[in-house]
Write an enzyme that holds these catalytic residues in place. Structure first.
Site, PDB file in Angstrom:
ATOM      1  N   ASP A 163      47.480  55.733  43.275  1.00 23.84           N
ATOM      2  CA  ASP A 163      46.777  54.540  43.751  1.00 23.84           C
ATOM      3  C   ASP A 163      45.797  54.956  44.848  1.00 23.84           C
ATOM      4  OD1 ASP A 163      47.263  51.263  43.798  1.00 23.84           O
ATOM      5  OD2 ASP A 163      46.506  52.066  45.680  1.00 23.84           O
TER       6      ASP A 163
ATOM      7  N   ASP B  90      42.865  49.911  41.013  1.00 17.53           N
ATOM      8  CA  ASP B  90      42.883  51.184  41.739  1.00 17.53           C
ATOM      9  C   ASP B  90      44.087  52.035  41.350  1.00 17.53           C
ATOM     10  OD1 ASP B  90      44.768  49.568  42.821  1.00 17.53           O
ATOM     11  OD2 ASP B  90      44.038  49.646  44.891  1.00 17.53           O
TER      12      ASP B  90
END
Length: 817
Positions: free
Chosen positions: A513, A556
């Site tokens: 992430d 993300d």
């Protein structure tokens, strides 16, 4: 001499119309007569448009079309003469001259208006065509019309020389206003055109008459031989009652009647005419031309069968009585064959030569192409001849060839077993082009037997390259992320199902992430955020091996999955990725990625649980490093603001100091004073997203630019709120442009709806701004700034806070009203 050329043009129109009508009424059995008649029609139209010259609105039609029609009339006159006289026809020169002249007319009318150059090209073209006619006539040696040839030759030579002289005269003489101007050469041109037109037409009519007379004499001389020996039906009838006075054996065979049944009967009495009106038409044409050649009509024989016939008839005098001798040729079979052939040829020609698809024939027995339509050039860049020399292996890729051969073997067996079945098949193949590229082609085929007994393949090839490219693009997008080019969530989920077998254990999932992406988007915009994502995606592409599949599964979030691994190998991959991430340098921001992993080693484990474990590990890592990354990113943002505007450093520090001073006077605790000072120091952090040109503009801002400026408190709020320890001061920064009267921004809060800290920052920011030199205004003195604060108290500022700031912090007197 005042000569009205419009009147001469009108005479030319009328005379040309009469000539056209007269010529077209003549027998058109001779080649060229119709063309000559059409040329007279074009002359009439051309001179009509010449008469209409002078209207600016119609210049393009009257000048360009008028002159083009006159030139076209001369070309058709040439075609009529050479075809009538059976001379070799030059088929490329007249169209070339006409096209070039038309192009020059349009150019020197619409683009470069010049009547002299238009006259030059029109007369030069006409002269060249006239000289071409004269040169062609010079080769004629036909005794039938030998007398007229010198006349026509002299006329066209004279006309051609005059036209060429007129063309070059136009280049060196003063330009005339229009074609109807009574200049000498114009008068000669119009008058000469009238005289030449009459003479040429009259001469052509004479040639037609001489040819007709010659045909009649020839027919009379050969009458006996034709009548007696002809296999066609021949007969002689009286005029006008039509009684049969003589006939041959061919007539009896044709009609099916006996000699006794025919003698002294008329064709009407024998009921031979399917349409009795045909006899009247035939007699009328005989009355006009004295003879008829190949007059088509339908006869009915004794058995009531309808036969299509071609009748050649001629008027003769026997015993001082007019008679008609006729030869009837049964052309029923020929007409039926011609009709069928024409229809077949038209369909075949249309399909093969004008279709965009390629039509071809392949003889399977001889293993070679026997036909290829011209559209093969558009498909593959080959001529039909080149394509026909190819064998199957040359005409397609090796992969396509394997599939085609397998289909051929199966399809030929089916065809031999049942030839009357449809036997139509469809296949997609790749073929090489002349330039070396490959193209996708859809091939539709049908099997049949050739007249020789060979098995023949009839095929239609269609270009589907764009369709295949579109299919590949759609397939790519359905399994790839559009922004990063990595695999998407759909591919990840399908690949996960494929990998989830005992043979692939252990299976590893690495969850990644990107840290602070929202902060970057708020500060620099989504383009910078996209750049960060693509930077990390490039790292995954470069660092992951072919069996390590990286996918973007969220905004993300990324997942790397691979099989046949262990914990140490996974840790090495993460180290490799972190090393690559640390080498990335992006202006004013940081690429930071939190990663966690989990392994499926037991076949009974659920991969969804493994994914959750990897996600939890990633979030644990994120909790450890994310705050420090966000703080570092904010520091970079602040430094970026200071780098592009050095005054902002002083301004922010001054605002921070004034905020702390006001807080101390209000009795704030130390922690609250520090918080307010930090808010003052970071109050303009949102300006990172505002164009520097707007911030430093010296002129008045436009409405759009002012709206952009008013965004910075909200942007600053979102940036600061992303860090937990700065979340409290984010609200103060959001409100530092609100006004006491509710006319501020971004929320339009008023009075006590605005936090006390927001009101404090508003006063400190305004005072520091007023007392600092800016591109858009001069710096105020302390007294001027205090008066301005006094003036705006109760409107923009909290009056009590404003008075406290002046008296306690600045230690100046509060101005009296």
């Amino acid at each position: 001499m005042n000569i009205d050329l419009a009147t001469i043009a009108l005479i030319l129109v009328i005379s040309s119309i009469f000539q056209a009508v007269f010529i077209l009424l003549l027998s058109s059995k001779y080649p060229g007569v119709d063309h000559f008649g059409v040329s007279c029609s074009f002359y009439a139209l051309g001179f009509l448009f010449v008469m209409l010259q002078g209207s600016n609105a119609n210049d393009l039609i009257t000048i360009v079309l008028g002159n083009a029609l006159l030139l076209l009339a001369l070309i058709f006159q040439y075609m009529g003469l050479v075809r009538f006289l059976e001379l070799p026809e030059n088929r490329w020169f007249p169209p070339l001259i006409f096209g070039f002249c038309l192009l020059m007319l349009v150019y020197f009318q619409l683009i470069f208006d010049s009547i002299s150059l238009r006259i030059f090209f029109v007369y030069l073209s006409s002269g060249l065509i006239a000289l071409l006619v004269a040169n062609t006539l010079r080769k004629k040696r036909n005794a039938l019309v030998l007398r007229q040839i010198p006349i026509l030759f002299f006329i066209f030579v004279s006309a051609g020389i005059f036209a060429v002289l007129r063309a070059f005269y136009a280049l060196f003489s003063p330009p005339i206003t229009n074609a109807l101007a009574p200049a000498l050469f114009q008068v000669l041109s119009f008058t000469g055109a009238f005289i030449i037109n009459i003479i040429v037409t009259f001469t052509f009519i004479m040639m037609i008459n001489e040819r007709v007379s010659s045909d009649i004499r020839s027919a009379k001389e050969q009458f006996e031989q034709i009548f007696n020996l002809s296999p066609d039906a021949s007969l002689i009838t009286t005029l006008p009652d039509g009684k049969i006075v003589n006939f041959n054996l061919g007539f009896l065979n044709f009609t099916g009647f006996s000699q006794e049944e025919v003698q002294n009967k008329s064709l009407l009495e024998l009921n031979l005419y399917e349409n009795p009106a045909d006899r009247e038409r035939l007699l009328k044409e005989l009355a006009v031309n004295q003879s008829v050649d190949e007059f088509e009509l339908n006869f009915r024989n004794k058995n009531k069968d309808i036969r299509i016939c071609s009748v050649s008839a001629k008027l003769i005098i026997m015993n001082n009585t007019p008679h008609v001798i006729s030869i009837i040729n049964d052309i029923t079979n020929r007409k039926n064959a011609e009709s069928a052939l024409i229809k077949s040829e038209e369909k075949y020609r249309f399909l093969t030569e004008f279709a965009s698809d390629v039509i071809w024939l392949f003889n399977l027995t001889q293993n070679k192409f026997t036909y290829m339509s011209p559209s093969i050039f558009q498909l593959r860049g080959l001529s039909p001849e080149e394509a026909m020399t190819e064998n199957l292996a040359d005409s397609m890729t090796s992969e396509s060839l394997q599939r085609v051969r397998a289909d051929l073997q199966k399809n030929v067996k089916n065809f031999i077993a049942n030839p009357k079945a449809p036997n139509t098949y469809l296949i997609e193949i790749q073929q090489p082009c002349q330039n070396g590229s490959l193209i996708w082609v859809e091939v539709s085929t049908k099997y049949r037997y050739h007249v020789s007994g060979d098995i023949e393949l009839v095929g239609v090839s269609r270009n589907i390259d764009k369709r295949k490219q579109a299919e590949e693009a759609v397939l790519y997008l359905s399994y790839h992320d559009q922004l990063t080019g990595l695999y998407n969530r759909r591919f990840y989920e399908e690949e996960l199902l494929r990998l989830d077998t005992p043979q692939n254990l252990p299976i590893a999932l690495i969850m990644a992430d990107v840290n602070g992406l929202k902060l970057i988007n708020d500060a620099y915009g989504h383009q910078m955020g996209d750049k960060i994502l693509k930077e990390f995606a490039d790292i995954l592409k470069n660092e992951c091996r072919h069996d390590e599949i990286a996918s973007r599964v969220g905004g993300d979030e990324f997942v790397i999955m691979f099989s046949h691994t262990d914990q140490k190998s996974v840790e090495n991959i993460i180290k490799r990725l972190n090393a690559a991430i640390s080498n990335v340098r992006i202006n004013h921001t940081i690429l930071s990625v939190s990663m966690g992993f989990a392994l499926k080693e037991d076949p009974m484990d659920d991969l969804n649980d493994v994914f959750k474990q990897a996600e939890d590990a990633m979030y644990q890592h994120k909790l450890m490093i994310s705050p420090s990354i966000k703080r570092a990113t904010i520091d970079l943002i602040v430094n970026s603001i200071y780098e592009r505007n050095h005054l902002e450093v002083i301004h922010s520090q001054s605002v921070s100091e004034y905020c702390q001073a006001i807080a101390r006077e209000l009795g704030f605790e130390a922690e609250a004073i520090n918080q307010l000072g930090l808010a003052g120091l970071r109050h303009d952090i949102g300006e990172i997203a505002i164009d520097e040109a707007i911030l430093t503009k010296s002129e008045n801002l436009s409405e759009t630019e002012w709206a952009e400026i008013k965004r910075h408190p909200e942007i600053g709020y979102h940036i600061l709120r992303s860090v937990n320890e700065l979340a409290e001061i984010a609200k103060f920064v959001l409100e530092h442009h609100e006004r006491w009267d509710g006319c501020g921004y971004p929320k339009g809060l008023k009075a006590d709806e605005i936090s006390l800290q927001g009101r404090i920052i508003a006063i400190a920011d305004a005072y520091c701004t007023m007392t600092t030199e800016r591109p858009y205004c001069r710096a105020l003195t302390e007294a001027e700034a205090i008066n301005e604060i006094k003036k705006c108290s109760g409107l923009q500022f909290d009056e009590n806070l404003a008075q406290l700031f002046v008296e306690k912090v600045l230690q100046q007197e509060w101005p009296q009203s």
